[in-house]
Design a protein around this motif. Structure first.
Motif, PDB file in Angstrom:
ATOM      1  N   ILE A  21      -2.302   7.479  -7.770  1.00 41.93           N
ATOM      2  CA  ILE A  21      -1.354   7.661  -6.665  1.00 41.93           C
ATOM      3  C   ILE A  21      -2.015   7.068  -5.423  1.00 41.93           C
ATOM      4  O   ILE A  21      -3.219   7.216  -5.211  1.00 41.93           O
ATOM      5  N   TYR A  22      -1.209   6.366  -4.642  1.00 43.95           N
ATOM      6  CA  TYR A  22      -1.766   5.491  -3.612  1.00 43.95           C
ATOM      7  C   TYR A  22      -1.849   6.197  -2.263  1.00 43.95           C
ATOM      8  O   TYR A  22      -0.926   6.918  -1.867  1.00 43.95           O
ATOM      9  N   TYR A  23      -2.955   5.939  -1.554  1.00 46.31           N
ATOM     10  CA  TYR A  23      -3.092   6.513  -0.216  1.00 46.31           C
ATOM     11  C   TYR A  23      -2.048   5.916   0.716  1.00 46.31           C
ATOM     12  O   TYR A  23      -1.750   4.710   0.627  1.00 46.31           O
ATOM     13  N   VAL A  24      -1.570   6.755   1.616  1.00 44.79           N
ATOM     14  CA  VAL A  24      -0.499   6.290   2.515  1.00 44.79           C
ATOM     15  C   VAL A  24      -1.026   5.914   3.900  1.00 44.79           C
ATOM     16  O   VAL A  24      -0.293   5.950   4.876  1.00 44.79           O
ATOM     17  N   ASN A  25      -2.325   5.563   3.970  1.00 45.21           N
ATOM     18  CA  ASN A  25      -2.849   5.174   5.288  1.00 45.21           C
ATOM     19  C   ASN A  25      -2.428   3.766   5.666  1.00 45.21           C
ATOM     20  O   ASN A  25      -2.542   3.365   6.810  1.00 45.21           O
ATOM     21  N   ASP A  26      -1.946   2.996   4.674  1.00 43.79           N
ATOM     22  CA  ASP A  26      -1.542   1.624   4.984  1.00 43.79           C
ATOM     23  C   ASP A  26      -0.503   1.167   3.974  1.00 43.79           C
ATOM     24  O   ASP A  26      -0.366   1.765   2.903  1.00 43.79           O
ATOM     25  N   LYS A  68      -6.639  11.223   9.988  1.00 43.81           N
ATOM     26  CA  LYS A  68      -7.210  10.351  11.036  1.00 43.81           C
ATOM     27  C   LYS A  68      -6.296   9.175  11.344  1.00 43.81           C
ATOM     28  O   LYS A  68      -6.107   8.817  12.506  1.00 43.81           O
ATOM     29  N   GLU A  69      -5.742   8.556  10.297  1.00 41.38           N
ATOM     30  CA  GLU A  69      -4.865   7.399  10.508  1.00 41.38           C
ATOM     31  C   GLU A  69      -3.613   7.822  11.292  1.00 41.38           C
ATOM     32  O   GLU A  69      -3.151   7.113  12.186  1.00 41.38           O
ATOM     33  N   ALA A  70      -3.101   9.009  10.963  1.00 43.85           N
ATOM     34  CA  ALA A  70      -1.914   9.495  11.675  1.00 43.85           C
ATOM     35  C   ALA A  70      -2.248   9.702  13.152  1.00 43.85           C
ATOM     36  O   ALA A  70      -1.479   9.297  14.035  1.00 43.85           O
ATOM     37  N   ASP A  71      -3.437  10.272  13.405  1.00 41.11           N
ATOM     38  CA  ASP A  71      -3.875  10.476  14.796  1.00 41.11           C
ATOM     39  C   ASP A  71      -3.897   9.150  15.547  1.00 41.11           C
ATOM     40  O   ASP A  71      -3.386   9.043  16.665  1.00 41.11           O
ATOM     41  N   LEU A  72      -4.490   8.154  14.890  1.00 47.16           N
ATOM     42  CA  LEU A  72      -4.591   6.829  15.515  1.00 47.16           C
ATOM     43  C   LEU A  72      -3.221   6.270  15.869  1.00 47.16           C
ATOM     44  O   LEU A  72      -3.045   5.591  16.887  1.00 47.16           O
ATOM     45  N   ARG A  73      -2.251   6.555  14.993  1.00 46.31           N
ATOM     46  CA  ARG A  73      -0.910   5.992  15.223  1.00 46.31           C
ATOM     47  C   ARG A  73      -0.025   6.914  16.063  1.00 46.31           C
ATOM     48  O   ARG A  73       1.162   6.643  16.240  1.00 46.31           O
ATOM     49  N   GLY A  74      -0.594   8.043  16.484  1.00 46.88           N
ATOM     50  CA  GLY A  74       0.199   8.992  17.267  1.00 46.88           C
ATOM     51  C   GLY A  74       1.312   9.632  16.455  1.00 46.88           C
ATOM     52  O   GLY A  74       2.369   9.981  16.973  1.00 46.88           O
ATOM     53  N   ALA A  75       1.090   9.745  15.140  1.00 45.91           N
ATOM     54  CA  ALA A  75       2.111  10.352  14.267  1.00 45.91           C
ATOM     55  C   ALA A  75       1.541  11.635  13.652  1.00 45.91           C
ATOM     56  O   ALA A  75       0.343  11.907  13.754  1.00 45.91           O
ATOM     57  N   THR A  76       2.408  12.395  13.029  1.00 43.01           N
ATOM     58  CA  THR A  76       1.892  13.515  12.235  1.00 43.01           C
ATOM     59  C   THR A  76       1.542  12.957  10.856  1.00 43.01           C
ATOM     60  O   THR A  76       2.117  11.948  10.421  1.00 43.01           O
ATOM     61  N   PRO A  77       0.620  13.619  10.130  1.00 45.20           N
ATOM     62  CA  PRO A  77       0.291  13.111   8.783  1.00 45.20           C
ATOM     63  C   PRO A  77       1.518  13.042   7.896  1.00 45.20           C
ATOM     64  O   PRO A  77       1.721  12.070   7.170  1.00 45.20           O
TER      65      PRO A  77
END
Ligand code: MSP
Length: 531
Positions: A21-26, A68-77
């Motif tokens: 199952i693939y990470y959703v950071n990108d 962390k990626e969500a934080d960077l993008r100003g989104a919720t996880p």
């Protein structure tokens, strides 16, 4: 959710195949497309062969990396996961991936499954509370030993590891070490390809340390039942998707008799970088849960660019969507599966891609189909010669030999070899047509007509078999070929033909002079290099 049983109504057996199952950071890249296309091809072949198949894929949505990626993008996880998981679904739809379920680790049944499993292991003493002090690599979501670090960096991805000290629940790995070694020794098909087995064995033989399976320093994860300052380690959570996907909850409620049939047949398709999780931690989790480990973990290699692993920071990531838009899904599937032997790494090179497209797909396969269709239209008004015209057995022999070896070839994941055989057959047929030059024959002459019809019949029957053979790898092309010949696609609902039944099926279809389309679609338009 779809689950295609075979058309004959008789089940040959169960087959369960999974992707990571693939990470959703990108958004997805070519590596993700690769694991998924491998799984899709084998799922399609097994369905054709009469198995009851379940094919699971999905996204891995928890953990620090996503937070962390969500934080960077100003989104919720969850907001990030909601938008990125769609990109995977879109890619899989464009690639004609025939999954039965797309699981998300934020799905409610998965969260319940993970908590149930955690509780079970806590109760049976395989999970205990202690403290973790050591190193962690966030991009890989992996705990690391001090010894394994390379100048403070993760040996896998080369990025900075961080020191962690926190209360944690642990899974007892040491207790199951011997059992795992016995399982590996007793099941030669467990780790594929065989050469990867030694890596796993040397890791286990170094001595397994109990695995930290919860974190307290961030929040984005499934809470430990009854102790919600802990979230469950993302890999413990992710691996259990393979149970959720086929209905673990119903199974433990005694309501899912198929669960064990499917799980006993499971083939996990994974990249070589995540083999340890699947061939060490996962079997131990299963031992602790009282379930037999997977039948097979198939570890494929990596796609590289100019010899280097693709990564966002290096800017060398190959985008599958732009390739599909330009060349179509089957060109990408064909290249991924034929260019490298499964298990090995390969370099993704666009020039090579275009060369392979033009030679194998446009010239060899595409031309064969269009010239055969054109000849049928010209000489017989589009009717495939019927039962009274025999085909050339010597030409078809090659097709039957390939069909006879398919089971073994698929079991070994030897897709490049199967495709090589199919394309050799395509070229044999092209040569047969060139050498017998039907265009020189006179249809008005009874003797020459007999020869001409035999050539046309041989070409049509061979193309039926080619369409069958390429179906698992290039389903859209197979469907187009069947469309030209007015044959139902091989994946029509309630319809499947086992490899041993193709000859009879084909004779039946062509016996009364099946009529082909007047104008055959060009399967693979040639690409000019400058484009
Ligand atoms: N979420 C975990 C898997 C959990 S499975 C219970 C994960 N996700 S991932 O998105 O990082 O990677 C998913 C798969 O893609 C892995 O099998 C990985 O090997 C594969 N690939 C990622 N980059 C790749 C290439 N460049 N080439 C081929 N496959 C590679 O790991």
């Amino acid at each position: 959710m779809r689950n295609n049983n075979c058309g004959s109504g008789k089940i040959n057996g169960y087959f369960y195949v999974t992707t990571p199952i693939y990470y959703v950071n990108d958004k997805p890249h070519i590596g993700h497309a690769y694991s998924t296309v491998i799984a899709d091809s084998i799922a399609r072949f097994k369905r054709l062969s009469g198995y009851s198949v379940f094919f699971l894929t999905g996204t891995d949505e928890h953990g620090l990396k996503i937070e962390k990626e969500a934080d960077l993008r100003g989104a919720t996880p969850k907001g990030l996961a909601d938008s990125v998981h769609i990109k995977f679904k879109e890619l899989f739809s464009e690639l004609n991936i025939s999954y039965d379920r797309f699981i998300r680790t934020t799905d409610a049944d998965h969260i319940r499954t993970v908590q149930t499993a955690f509780k079970k292991l806590l109760e049976n003493g395989d999970v205990y509370l202690s403290e973790y002090e050591g190193w962690y690599c966030t991009p890989c979501e992996t705990f690391l030993t001090e010894k394994s670090l390379m100048e403070g960096k993760c040996p896998q991805c080369g990025r900075q590891a961080v020191k962690v000290k926190e209360e944690s629940y642990f899974l007892k790995l040491d207790k199951y070490e011997k059992k795992l070694l016995d399982y590996i020794a007793g099941n030669p098909g467990f780790i594929k390809p065989d050469f990867r087995k030694n890596e796993v064995l040397s890791f286990v033989n170094e001595g397994l340390k109990n695995l930290s399976i919860s974190r307290t320093s961030f929040k984005w994860g499934i809470p430990v039942p009854g102790d919600d300052k802990h979230v469950i380690y993302v890999w413990f959570d992710a691996l259990l998707n393979y149970l959720t996907g086929i209905g673990y909850e119903d199974f433990i409620a005694g309501k899912n008799p198929d669960f064990m049939h499917f799980f006993k047949s499971v083939n996990h398709i994974v990249g070589k970088d995540i083999l340890k999780f699947h061939a060490v931690y996962w079997p131990i989790m299963l031992f602790a849960l009282g379930i037999e480990p997977p039948k097979t973990v198939m570890a494929h290699g990596w796609w590289l660019t100019d010899g280097r692993k693709m990564s966002k920071s290096l800017g060398n990531v190959v985008d599958p969507v732009s390739l599909i838009n330009k060349f179509g899904p089957d060109a990408l599937r064909y290249y991924l599966l034929s260019e490298i032997t499964l298990g090995l790494d390969g370099d993704f090179n666009i020039d090579n891609f275009v060369v392979r497209y033009n030679s194998g797909l446009a010239n060899d396969l595409g031309n064969l189909v269009s010239r055969t269709a054109a000849m049928l239209n010209k000489y017989t008004g589009g009717a495939v010669p019927g039962a009274d015209v025999p085909e050339d057995a010597a030409v078809l022999k090659t097709a039957y030999r390939i069909l006879g070896g398919l089971d073994a070839g698929y079991d070994d994941y030897d897709f490049a070899k199967i495709l090589e055989d199919i394309f050799r057959f395509i070229n044999t047929l092209n040569k047969y047509i060139n050498d017998s030059a039907p265009w020189k024959l006179n249809i008005e002459d009874p003797e020459e007509k007999t020869v001409l019809l035999k050539i046309l019949k041989t070409a049509a029957v061979s193309i039926y078999h080619i369409s069958y053979l390429i179906y698992p790898f290039m389903p859209e092309t197979s469907k187009k070929i069947n469309g030209i010949f007015n044959i139902k696609p091989f994946d029509s609902a309630g319809f499947s033909v086992r490899p041993e039944d193709t000859a009879a099926h084909c004779s039946e279809l062509f016996k009364d002079g099946c009529r082909i389309s007047e104008k055959a679609e060009i399967l693979f338009p040639r690409i000019k290099f400058e484009e």
